[in-house]
Design an enzyme around this catalytic site. Structure first.
Site, short mmCIF file in Angstrom:
data_model
loop_
_atom_site.label_atom_id
_atom_site.label_comp_id
_atom_site.label_asym_id
_atom_site.label_seq_id
_atom_site.Cartn_x
_atom_site.Cartn_y
_atom_site.Cartn_z
N GLU A 56 -6.41 -6.03 11.73
CA GLU A 56 -7.67 -5.46 11.60
C GLU A 56 -8.63 -6.64 11.71
OE1 GLU A 56 -6.60 -4.55 7.45
OE2 GLU A 56 -6.90 -2.66 7.74
N GLU A 112 1.30 -2.60 10.42
CA GLU A 112 0.97 -2.55 9.27
C GLU A 112 1.93 -2.13 8.26
OE1 GLU A 112 -2.15 -0.15 8.07
OE2 GLU A 112 -2.46 -1.13 6.10
N GLU A 113 2.37 -0.94 9.09
CA GLU A 113 3.59 -0.11 8.26
C GLU A 113 5.09 -0.29 8.30
OE1 GLU A 113 2.14 1.93 6.49
OE2 GLU A 113 0.14 1.79 7.38
N LEU A 131 -2.96 3.66 11.37
CA LEU A 131 -4.05 4.60 10.65
C LEU A 131 -4.88 3.79 9.61
CD1 LEU A 131 -4.96 7.07 8.77
CD2 LEU A 131 -4.48 7.76 11.14
N ASP A 132 -6.05 3.47 9.97
CA ASP A 132 -7.17 2.64 9.20
C ASP A 132 -7.85 3.68 8.60
OD1 ASP A 132 -8.79 0.23 8.28
OD2 ASP A 132 -10.08 1.53 9.51
N ASP A 141 -2.47 -1.32 13.65
CA ASP A 141 -2.89 -0.69 12.25
C ASP A 141 -3.08 0.82 12.59
OD1 ASP A 141 -5.75 -0.34 9.85
OD2 ASP A 141 -3.73 0.57 9.86
N ASP A 182 -0.18 7.87 8.01
CA ASP A 182 0.24 6.73 8.17
C ASP A 182 1.56 6.35 8.85
OD1 ASP A 182 -0.88 5.53 4.88
OD2 ASP A 182 -2.05 4.95 6.77
N ASP A 225 0.75 -1.25 -0.07
CA ASP A 225 -0.01 0.24 -0.04
C ASP A 225 0.94 1.27 0.08
OD1 ASP A 225 -2.14 -1.68 0.44
OD2 ASP A 225 -2.23 -1.39 2.57
P1 AHG Z 1 -5.95 0.91 5.39
O1 AHG Z 1 -6.22 2.24 5.32
O2 AHG Z 1 -5.36 0.68 6.81
O3 AHG Z 1 -5.06 0.25 4.42
O4 AHG Z 1 -7.34 0.03 5.67
C1 AHG Z 1 -8.11 0.33 4.77
C2 AHG Z 1 -9.12 -0.65 4.73
C3 AHG Z 1 -10.45 -0.41 5.60
O5 AHG Z 1 -10.22 0.37 6.49
C4 AHG Z 1 -11.50 -0.63 4.62
O6 AHG Z 1 -12.77 -1.14 5.26
C5 AHG Z 1 -11.10 -0.83 3.41
O7 AHG Z 1 -9.74 -1.03 3.31
C6 AHG Z 1 -11.64 -0.14 2.18
O8 AHG Z 1 -11.34 -0.93 1.01
P2 AHG Z 1 -11.64 -0.30 -0.46
O9 AHG Z 1 -10.86 0.98 -0.63
O10 AHG Z 1 -11.15 -1.60 -1.35
O11 AHG Z 1 -13.12 -0.21 -0.39
MN MN Z 2 -6.67 -0.54 7.78
MN MN Z 3 -3.70 1.47 7.79
#
Ligand code: AHG
Ligand code: MN
Ligand code: MN
Length: 337
Positions: free
Chosen positions: A277, A91-92, A112-113, A110, A69, A63
């Protein structure tokens, strides 16, 4: 009871949990203090440096890392040095960080979600699970993160939304503390929350419809068919794109969250990561009388029973209202004789 502070709540918990209560309380209070700092970065929005966008780096899962983050991760890593944490699995960061080999607890986080929502002024959060260290944390740091989610001593998340809140379970139900600026403390607002068993609301990223399995598509098709369809009722849909926000809604009014595996490259096991998560949110859901399953070809396995194979493993995740999760499992073939 509602109105009491997080500190008072944890004092009671520690008194009734002589083995881990004091240390877990110290870790939770350390997380809470750091969350107040991260909330300040979030509140500054585009006026602050944390919203400068992508850092140009990627995390272990590939990512793109946003400034916030990494800033959140740096802050929580620092905060965990001051409390009895041996290992920090984030996660990072590719591998677990050894903080103190003599401590007995590991934190999966995680930091920053909801990163895709950072500059859209939508709720984001920090998700965590606290585990007992397994074996020698210096020799085999990863082992402590390869425990089933049922081993979590505590789990929860901070949500940086209209309110700063902490959703947490220490194994005695799921509770929500809302931060009060007036008393400069997290105050218990919902004690022992229960997710309604029935629901007519689901959350899924419907743009991935063509990538889902036939079974997953059929479940959504039947929800969309409404009152004249097989489900005989109208469904509503909500999808925030921040797990912490969708989970909060489900805890408050019921619903199901579904992130299935799909045919996109790298998404065979969906997008959510099991250790930091799915496991924390699944503990919250179960402690609130809901269900949390991995809806894949096996029909539906309890998330908290799954043994992780690596820190950043992804898992297809469905959680929320227990009766609706059971129905979803049927569509995925569970108990089909
Ligand atoms: P993160 O920002 O830690 O990577 O998590 C994002 C996750 C979760 O929070 C969310 O429900 C999902 O990614 C959204 O996924 P899409 O953007 O594919 O919908
Ligand atoms: Mn997340
Ligand atoms: Mn995250």
């Amino acid at each position: 009871m509602t109105g009491s502070s997080l500190a008072a709540f944890l004092e009671e918990y520690a008194a009734s949990n002589p083995k881990d209560g004091e240390a877990v309380s110290e870790i939770l209070l350390g997380l809470a203090k750091c969350a107040e700092q991260v909330r300040d970065y979030v509140n500054q929005g585009a006026l602050g440096s944390a919203f400068a966008g992508a850092k140009g780096s990627t995390n272990a899962d590939g990512d793109t890392q946003k400034e916030l983050d990494v800033l959140a991760d740096d802050n929580f890593l620092d905060a965990m040095r001051a409390v009895p944490v041996a290992l920090y699995g984030s996660e990072e960061i590719n591998n677990p960080v050894l903080l103190d080999r003599n401590k007995k607890y590991a934190i999966a986080i995680d930091p920053l979600d909801g990163s895709s929502n950072i500059d859209t002024n939508v709720s984001i959060g920090t998700i965590f699970g606290i585990l007992p260290v397994i074996g020698d944390p210096a020799e085999h740091p990863e082992n402590s993160f390869l425990q089933p989610g049922s081993s979590q001593l505590a789990a929860g998340y901070f949500i940086y939304g209209p309110q700063l809140a902490l959703v947490v379970s220490v194994g005695n139900g799921t509770h929500i503390f809302v931060y009060s600026a007036r008393s400069n403390a997290f105050i218990l607002a919902y004690e022992n929350l229960k997710i309604p068993q029935q629901t007519s609301e689901y959350g899924i990223n419907a743009s991935n419809y063509n990538e889902w399995s036939d079974k997953q598509r059929r479940y959504i098709d039947d929800c969309l068919a409404g009152a004249s369809g097989p489900r005989q009722k109208k469904f509503n849909m909500r999808w925030v794109g921040s797990l912490v926000a969708d989970a909060y809604r489900i805890l408050i009014r019921g619903g199901v969250f579904i992130y299935p595996g799909d045919k996109r490259k790298g998404y065979a096991n969906g997008r959510l990561r099991l250790v930091y998560e799915a496991n924390p949110v699944s503990l919250l859901a179960e402690q609130a009388g809901g269900a949390a399953v991995c809806c894949d070809e096996e029909g539906g396995r309890r998330i908290l029973d799954i043994i992780p194979t690596e820190l950043h493993q992804r898992i297809p995740l469905a959680f929320g209202s227990s009766a609706e999760i059971a129905c979803l499992e049927q569509y995925h073939g569970k108990n089909n004789t």
